[in-house]
Design a protein around this motif. Structure first.
Motif, PDB file in Angstrom:
ATOM      1  N   ILE A  55      -7.551   6.934   3.546  1.00  0.00           N
ATOM      2  CA  ILE A  55      -7.808   5.924   4.571  1.00  0.00           C
ATOM      3  C   ILE A  55      -8.751   4.852   4.036  1.00  0.00           C
ATOM      4  N   TYR A  56      -8.412   3.591   4.331  1.00  0.00           N
ATOM      5  CA  TYR A  56      -9.236   2.462   3.913  1.00  0.00           C
ATOM      6  C   TYR A  56      -9.517   1.560   5.111  1.00  0.00           C
ATOM      7  N   ARG A  57     -10.751   1.112   5.183  1.00  0.00           N
ATOM      8  CA  ARG A  57     -11.124   0.110   6.185  1.00  0.00           C
ATOM      9  C   ARG A  57     -11.142  -1.243   5.481  1.00  0.00           C
ATOM     10  N   VAL A  58     -10.406  -2.191   6.019  1.00  0.00           N
ATOM     11  CA  VAL A  58     -10.241  -3.491   5.359  1.00  0.00           C
ATOM     12  C   VAL A  58     -10.602  -4.608   6.331  1.00  0.00           C
ATOM     13  N   THR A  59     -11.457  -5.518   5.903  1.00  0.00           N
ATOM     14  CA  THR A  59     -11.780  -6.711   6.678  1.00  0.00           C
ATOM     15  C   THR A  59     -11.024  -7.893   6.085  1.00  0.00           C
ATOM     16  N   VAL A  60     -10.235  -8.525   6.919  1.00  0.00           N
ATOM     17  CA  VAL A  60      -9.384  -9.628   6.462  1.00  0.00           C
ATOM     18  C   VAL A  60      -9.775 -10.903   7.204  1.00  0.00           C
ATOM     19  N   GLU A  61     -10.043 -11.952   6.450  1.00  0.00           N
ATOM     20  CA  GLU A  61     -10.302 -13.270   7.058  1.00  0.00           C
ATOM     21  C   GLU A  61      -8.997 -14.043   7.066  1.00  0.00           C
ATOM     22  N   VAL A  62      -8.620 -14.535   8.238  1.00  0.00           N
ATOM     23  CA  VAL A  62      -7.347 -15.245   8.365  1.00  0.00           C
ATOM     24  C   VAL A  62      -7.556 -16.616   8.984  1.00  0.00           C
ATOM     25  N   GLN A  63      -6.579 -17.466   8.746  1.00  0.00           N
ATOM     26  CA  GLN A  63      -6.574 -18.790   9.360  1.00  0.00           C
ATOM     27  C   GLN A  63      -5.263 -18.965  10.116  1.00  0.00           C
ATOM     28  N   ARG A  64      -5.370 -19.398  11.371  1.00  0.00           N
ATOM     29  CA  ARG A  64      -4.187 -19.617  12.215  1.00  0.00           C
ATOM     30  C   ARG A  64      -3.754 -21.083  12.136  1.00  0.00           C
ATOM     31  N   GLU A  65      -2.639 -21.382  12.759  1.00  0.00           N
ATOM     32  CA  GLU A  65      -2.072 -22.723  12.735  1.00  0.00           C
ATOM     33  C   GLU A  65      -3.019 -23.761  13.322  1.00  0.00           C
ATOM     34  N   ASN A  66      -3.839 -23.338  14.293  1.00  0.00           N
ATOM     35  CA  ASN A  66      -4.775 -24.274  14.926  1.00  0.00           C
ATOM     36  C   ASN A  66      -6.036 -24.480  14.089  1.00  0.00           C
ATOM     37  N   ALA A  67      -6.009 -23.982  12.844  1.00  0.00           N
ATOM     38  CA  ALA A  67      -7.107 -24.133  11.877  1.00  0.00           C
ATOM     39  C   ALA A  67      -8.298 -23.238  12.179  1.00  0.00           C
ATOM     40  N   GLN A  68      -8.182 -22.396  13.190  1.00  0.00           N
ATOM     41  CA  GLN A  68      -9.275 -21.474  13.501  1.00  0.00           C
ATOM     42  C   GLN A  68      -9.306 -20.331  12.489  1.00  0.00           C
ATOM     43  N   TYR A  69     -10.530 -19.942  12.118  1.00  0.00           N
ATOM     44  CA  TYR A  69     -10.718 -18.800  11.234  1.00  0.00           C
ATOM     45  C   TYR A  69     -11.048 -17.580  12.086  1.00  0.00           C
ATOM     46  N   GLU A  70     -10.462 -16.449  11.720  1.00  0.00           N
ATOM     47  CA  GLU A  70     -10.725 -15.205  12.432  1.00  0.00           C
ATOM     48  C   GLU A  70     -10.940 -14.085  11.430  1.00  0.00           C
ATOM     49  N   LYS A  71     -11.693 -13.093  11.834  1.00  0.00           N
ATOM     50  CA  LYS A  71     -11.829 -11.879  11.035  1.00  0.00           C
ATOM     51  C   LYS A  71     -11.126 -10.737  11.749  1.00  0.00           C
ATOM     52  N   ARG A  72     -10.348  -9.976  11.010  1.00  0.00           N
ATOM     53  CA  ARG A  72      -9.665  -8.814  11.537  1.00  0.00           C
ATOM     54  C   ARG A  72     -10.089  -7.590  10.734  1.00  0.00           C
ATOM     55  N   SER A  73     -10.451  -6.536  11.436  1.00  0.00           N
ATOM     56  CA  SER A  73     -10.786  -5.282  10.768  1.00  0.00           C
ATOM     57  C   SER A  73      -9.631  -4.306  10.975  1.00  0.00           C
ATOM     58  N   LEU A  74      -9.138  -3.775   9.887  1.00  0.00           N
ATOM     59  CA  LEU A  74      -7.938  -2.943   9.917  1.00  0.00           C
ATOM     60  C   LEU A  74      -8.202  -1.585   9.275  1.00  0.00           C
ATOM     61  N   ILE A  75      -7.438  -0.595   9.707  1.00  0.00           N
ATOM     62  CA  ILE A  75      -7.409   0.704   9.055  1.00  0.00           C
ATOM     63  C   ILE A  75      -6.051   0.855   8.382  1.00  0.00           C
ATOM     64  N   VAL A  76      -6.070   1.141   7.076  1.00  0.00           N
ATOM     65  CA  VAL A  76      -4.835   1.389   6.339  1.00  0.00           C
ATOM     66  C   VAL A  76      -4.821   2.863   5.941  1.00  0.00           C
ATOM     67  N   LYS A  77      -3.809   3.572   6.437  1.00  0.00           N
ATOM     68  CA  LYS A  77      -3.652   4.990   6.102  1.00  0.00           C
ATOM     69  C   LYS A  77      -2.493   5.125   5.129  1.00  0.00           C
ATOM     70  N   CYS A  78      -2.749   5.800   4.003  1.00  0.00           N
ATOM     71  CA  CYS A  78      -1.738   5.952   2.965  1.00  0.00           C
ATOM     72  C   CYS A  78      -1.423   7.425   2.734  1.00  0.00           C
ATOM     73  N   GLN A  79      -0.163   7.693   2.444  1.00  0.00           N
ATOM     74  CA  GLN A  79       0.217   9.054   2.097  1.00  0.00           C
ATOM     75  C   GLN A  79      -0.467   9.434   0.789  1.00  0.00           C
ATOM     76  N   PRO A  80      -1.114  10.589   0.740  1.00  0.00           N
ATOM     77  CA  PRO A  80      -1.878  10.957  -0.459  1.00  0.00           C
ATOM     78  C   PRO A  80      -0.980  11.267  -1.644  1.00  0.00           C
ATOM     79  N   ARG A  81      -1.504  10.973  -2.828  1.00  0.00           N
ATOM     80  CA  ARG A  81      -0.820  11.294  -4.072  1.00  0.00           C
ATOM     81  C   ARG A  81      -1.778  12.088  -4.948  1.00  0.00           C
ATOM     82  N   GLY A  82      -1.437  13.337  -5.221  1.00  0.00           N
ATOM     83  CA  GLY A  82      -2.238  14.153  -6.115  1.00  0.00           C
ATOM     84  C   GLY A  82      -3.485  14.708  -5.453  1.00  0.00           C
ATOM     85  N   GLY A  83      -4.109  15.672  -6.116  1.00  0.00           N
ATOM     86  CA  GLY A  83      -5.371  16.215  -5.647  1.00  0.00           C
ATOM     87  C   GLY A  83      -5.210  17.189  -4.498  1.00  0.00           C
ATOM     88  N   ILE A  84      -6.343  17.538  -3.903  1.00  0.00           N
ATOM     89  CA  ILE A  84      -6.385  18.561  -2.877  1.00  0.00           C
ATOM     90  C   ILE A  84      -5.592  18.197  -1.638  1.00  0.00           C
TER      91      ILE A  84
END
Length: 411
Positions: A55-84
């Motif tokens: 699991i990763y927490r990612v903060t993404v800064e985006v710009q919309r068509e109206n030129a507004q800047y926004e921050k989005r905080s996302l959780i990315v869950k990935c299927q594990p590869r290797g290890g326990i």
């Protein structure tokens, strides 16, 4: 997912770049003008908090068509590869179960409840954004912490007001699933599988080791030797019992369960100091079976000692009342269950309470940092289990639970 550990080993991989998130967010927010300006990531969970995903927490800064800047905080869950983690869940389809829950099942359940005046405030989980399979399976969700939801530390357990909120939400979750099972049975066909049977190769040895460790520990506690003997006698087929208890029962009272409903898999929102909402997370064990599975798991892992001792049946009544009220609103009166029938469900699934209280509950009381280190190899796992079974708070709690399990005939 509930705790964020800033560990460089769990930084997001290079393929999670601006282009990746731009594609995902344009789809998730249905906005082709959206531009990703920057991406910053960190681990979204400690090793002990989520065994079936990276699991990763990612903060993404985006710009919309109206030129507004926004921050989005996302959780990315990935299927594990290797290890326990891959070792523990090898061969099971847990990750795809969660994707199907977010993309197919939860929207239908939400639609069902919207017909009886339950709006967005009744959403059970966070917002789904996007998922894919390359270079591995992943799912992107809105970060609940960014929306002012917070976890509760497991050491003391949940107080009465938190428990009421959880059980009312769970009752509505189960009621909506009953309507879905009745109206669109084909949509839920893939959820009739058993996650314990699917994950037997990774789970059986871990669970048996944990229960054996506990049985040998309490053998040294004066007055508790009988419980040790009973548990040791069950070790040989304890996993088969867990599989049987989690099966769909033809002609029985079945719901779509959360499947892993404990204090680490829920987050709460507060207003002026009072808890006002709960969201469930981690839906990888969802399957169709008795509601007793969710009830035992939650009520024997996540309640404070005081709430469990004095308000157990009051809370069970809260769940049942909300379940029946919601089924009535959904015109599912023929699917109702009496309180006495619900009690029988709990008794028939009594060993699941034993398993939850002995194997899962101590994980809520752990020292996360030490557990992370211990869980990186097989020897470490065994040592960490021994530590959990001798922690002072767990010993105090489980002594009371053992008496209850014995009196109810569950152990």
């Amino acid at each position: 997912m509930t705790n964020c550990a800033k560990d460089s080993r769990h930084r997001a991989p290079d393929w999670m770049d601006k282009s990746f998130f731009q594609t995902a967010l344009r789809s998730g927010y249905q906005d082709t003008s959206l531009q990703v300006i920057s991406v910053n990531s960190e681990s979204g969970a400690t090793v002990g908090d989520n065994f079936c995903s990276n699991i990763y927490r990612v903060t993404v800064e985006v710009q919309r068509e109206n030129a507004q800047y926004e921050k989005r905080s996302l959780i990315v869950k990935c299927q594990p590869r290797g290890g326990i983690i891959e070792e523990l869940v090898f061969g099971a389809d847990y990750f795809n179960t969660e994707i199907q829950m977010y993309t197919r099942i939860l929207p239908e359940m939400q639609h069902i409840l919207s017909k009886v005046s339950f709006g967005d405030e009744r959403m059970f989980c966070t917002k789904y954004i996007y998922h894919g399979t390359e270079p591995l399976q992943y799912i992107i969700l809105e970060d609940l912490s960014f929306l002012e939801y917070t976890p509760v530390e497991g050491l003391q357990g949940l107080d009465y007001s938190h428990c009421v909120l959880v059980l009312k939400s769970l009752a509505r979750f189960h009621a909506a699933s009953i309507a879905l099972l009745s109206n669109k049975p084909k949509l839920v066909e893939s959820f009739y599988g058993n996650p314990y049977q699917a994950g037997r190769s990774g789970l059986e040895a871990v669970i048996k080791s944990s229960l054996r460790s506990f049985a040998l520990e309490i053998k040294t506690w004066p007055g508790y030797e009988t419980y040790s003997e009973r548990l040791l006698k069950l070790l040989g087929n304890c996993f088969d019992i867990l599989v049987k208890l989690n099966n769909f029962k033809e002609g029985g009272f079945n719901v779509l369960t959360h499947g892993d409903l404990w204090i680490n898999n829920m987050m709460f929102k507060y207003h002026e100091g009072a808890v006002v909402d709960v969201k469930f997370i981690d839906l990888q064990f969802s399957h169709v079976t008795s509601p007793a599975i969710d009830l035992h798991y939650f009520m024997h892992t996540s309640l404070s000692d005081e709430v469990h001792e004095y308000y157990f049946y009051d809370l069970l009544n809260t769940y049942h009342t909300t379940l029946i009220e919601t089924l009535n609103l959904l015109d599912c009166r023929d699917k109702r269950i009496t309180f006495q029938q619900l009690e029988k469900e709990l008794d028939d699934h009594g060993f699941y309470a034993v398993y939850s209280g002995i194997h899962v509950h101590p994980l809520a009381l752990r020292d996360s940092d030490n557990l992370d280190k211990d869980f990186r190899d097989a020897d470490g796992r065994a040592k960490s289990v021994d530590k959990l079974h001798t922690s002072p708070h767990f010993v105090k709690t489980v002594k009371r639970l053992l008496v209850k399990f014995g009196e109810r005939g569950w152990l």
